[in-house]
Design a protein around this motif. Structure first.
Motif, short mmCIF file in Angstrom:
data_model
loop_
_atom_site.label_atom_id
_atom_site.label_comp_id
_atom_site.label_asym_id
_atom_site.label_seq_id
_atom_site.Cartn_x
_atom_site.Cartn_y
_atom_site.Cartn_z
N GLN A 113 42.55 41.37 42.55
CA GLN A 113 42.09 40.23 41.76
C GLN A 113 42.99 40.21 40.51
O GLN A 113 43.39 41.25 40.02
N ASP A 132 35.60 42.64 46.03
CA ASP A 132 36.05 42.36 47.39
C ASP A 132 34.90 42.46 48.39
O ASP A 132 34.73 41.60 49.27
N THR A 150 42.39 36.46 47.64
CA THR A 150 42.96 36.83 46.36
C THR A 150 42.25 36.01 45.29
O THR A 150 42.16 34.80 45.42
N ILE A 151 41.75 36.68 44.26
CA ILE A 151 41.05 35.98 43.20
C ILE A 151 41.98 35.87 42.01
O ILE A 151 42.57 36.87 41.59
#
Ligand code: ZN
Ligand code: ZN
Ligand code: ZN
Length: 166
Positions: A113, A132, A150-151
């Motif tokens: 992230q 996650d 993906t953050i």
């Protein structure tokens, strides 16, 4: 390292970045040796360019820098090198910026992230397995199959907040 205590480190604006770059290259060399793949000159140079700072670099920024050093550097050369580095987990792609940033923990498999500073561009990586896992659980509960998780979180880094407190 416990996810409870690991705070994301935002690089100071005037830190000794040569040390970061050296460390990243040393790790890359070790990982390539371990997996019996070659960190060719071009791959190494592209990694160095991604690691120019803690700010994500676009493929064309990298290409421009490379063209100043060697004639005939073409987009496919850069893209192939970036794919290689992505494949080894040495860099990450930041989709919202269409750019690449060096991974700070390539030895450990993770889904990262990112905290991205809108003022200076500095990006810090969080590798929090709880985030996650939460996404995985909620997606599974919704019957949703995740392809990419993906953050990317935008905001202001501590150093920019200090320089311009709001
Ligand atoms: Zn640095
Ligand atoms: Zn990473
Ligand atoms: Zn900042």
């Amino acid at each position: 390292m416990s996810a409870e205590t690991a705070a994301p480190a935002f690089a100071e604006h005037d830190h000794d970045h040569d040390a970061c770059q050296d460390e990243a290259l040393g790790r890359a060399e070790a990982i390539c040796a371990e997996r019996s793949v070659r960190l060719t000159d071009i791959r190494k140079r592209v990694l160095e360019l991604v690691w120019r700072g803690h700010k994500p670099q676009g493929a064309y920024d990298i290409l421009d820098a490379l063209r100043k050093e060697r004639d005939g550097a073409a987009p496919p050369t850069v893209y192939r090198a970036l794919e290689f580095l992505l494949g080894l987990g040495l860099i990450h792609r930041i989709e919202s910026l269409n750019a690449f940033v060096g991974c700070t923990d390539p030895e450990t498999p993770h889904r990262a992230q990112f905290l991205i500073c809108n003022s200076c561009g500095t990006t810090a990586e969080l590798n929090d397995p709880r985030i996650d896992a939460a996404i995985g659980e909620r997606a599974a509960a919704a019957g949703f199959s995740v392809n990419r998780r993906t953050i990317e979180v935008e905001g202001t880094c501590p150093h920019c907040r200090q320089a311009d407190p709001q």
